[in-house]
Write an enzyme that holds these catalytic residues in place. Structure first.
Site: not given
Ligand code: NAP
Length: 270
Positions: A64, A101, A128-129
């Site tokens: 990503k 997202d 995190g991501g």
């Protein structure tokens, strides 16, 4: 036939082919959606040929962030999040990266909390991501204050410095006490995943009107959501985030806004 795909490494666990396959059949669209296991050393080569083979696709772990450098265009939301999860081949053959997202997260919350959220204070577990997308969504939604707590505190501090003065970072040990006065609690850590370590948080300080959301969706009702439900809080599971982020990609590729239905949720869970 128009073809889309997901690329990751590994990719066999991805629900995306099942999800997009359902919509393609449901709407009678002459299209395909396939999964491709692309190791990091093959990513650049795969992306170079992408526009010749596909109209778009999804990007999952571990690509990503890395994929951003290989694209012709990256939109502002993906830049702010620092990751691309959706690829679109434009009419002039360019490869554009976006991130759906944040949209998927907030759309899911809005669907499950039709009465609306209070937006004074949110507590985000994890840095995190996925946390980056959640924090971006909460900021865009107008939350006044967002507190991030993470096992590795420096990562929470990095997020706070990237996203500005509405964000604060706190020690992981303080996670239960931080809930005082919060309107929304979101778990973005991988804790609570089936077979993994439990989260371990005490909800007593969380006000009764607060909403508890978990972006982990295996199991659908994580131990966090189960204890929140038992204590009477409104809860939001993570499956809807996955479906709504996918819906945005499907619409961009196939030109049809797909519906997010209970039948689809049941199909994915079966
Ligand atoms: P990631 O970048 O690897 O981040 C993992 C996070 O979990 C980090 O904050 C990490 O803390 C924390 N963590 C892991 N093990 C821990 C432990 N034992 N104790 C405390 N904290 C721990 O992963 P991600 O991409 O953000 O994804 C996180 C979860 O969200 C995954 O389960 C993923 O499947 C899910 N997810 C769901 C959706 C959806 O659509 N519903 C979308 C994206 C992700 P450290 O920084 O200290 O390591």
């Amino acid at each position: 036939m128009r073809s889309a795909c997901v690329i990751g490494h590994p990719v066999s666990h991805s629900l995306s082919p099942r999800l997009h396959g359902y919509w393609l059949r449901h709407y009678g669209i002459d299209g395909s959606y396939t999964a491709h296991d692309v190791p990091p050393e093959n990513l650049a080569g795969f992306i170079k040929k992408f526009p010749q083979q596909f109209i778009g696709g999804n990007v999952t772990i571990p690509h990503k962030e890395m994929v951003m450098r290989l694209l012709d265009e990256v939109d502002d939301i993906a830049r702010a999040i620092g990751a691309v999860n959706t690829l679109i081949v434009t009419r002039d053959g360019k490869l554009r990266g976006i991130n759906t997202d944040a949209y998927g997260f907030m759309q899911n919350i809005k669907t499950h909390v039709p009465q609306g959220l209070r937006k004074n204070r949110a507590v985000v577990l994890g840095a995190g991501g996925a946390a980056r997308a959640v924090v971006k969504a909460l900021l865009d939604e107008g939350f006044a204050e967002i507190c991030i707590t993470n096992r590795t505190r420096e990562k929470a501090e990095t997020l706070a410095s990237v996203f500005g003065n509405k964000i604060s970072a706190a020690d992981w040990q303080e996670r239960s006490a931080l809930l005082a006065g919060a309107d929304l609690l979101v778990n973005t850590t991988s804790l609570g995943l089936a077979g993994g370590a439990p989260l371990g948080i005490e909800l007593a300080a969380l006000p009764g009107h607060a909403v508890v959301a978990d972006i982990v969706y295996r199991p659908l009702i994580t131990p966090l959501l189960a204890s929140a439900q038992a204590a009477g809080y409104a809860t939001v599971d993570g499956l809807g985030m996955l479906i709504h982020q996918a819906a945005a990609g499907f619409e961009a590729w196939f030109g049809r806004k797909p519906e997010v239905t209970q039948e689809l949720r049941d199909y994915l869970l079966a």
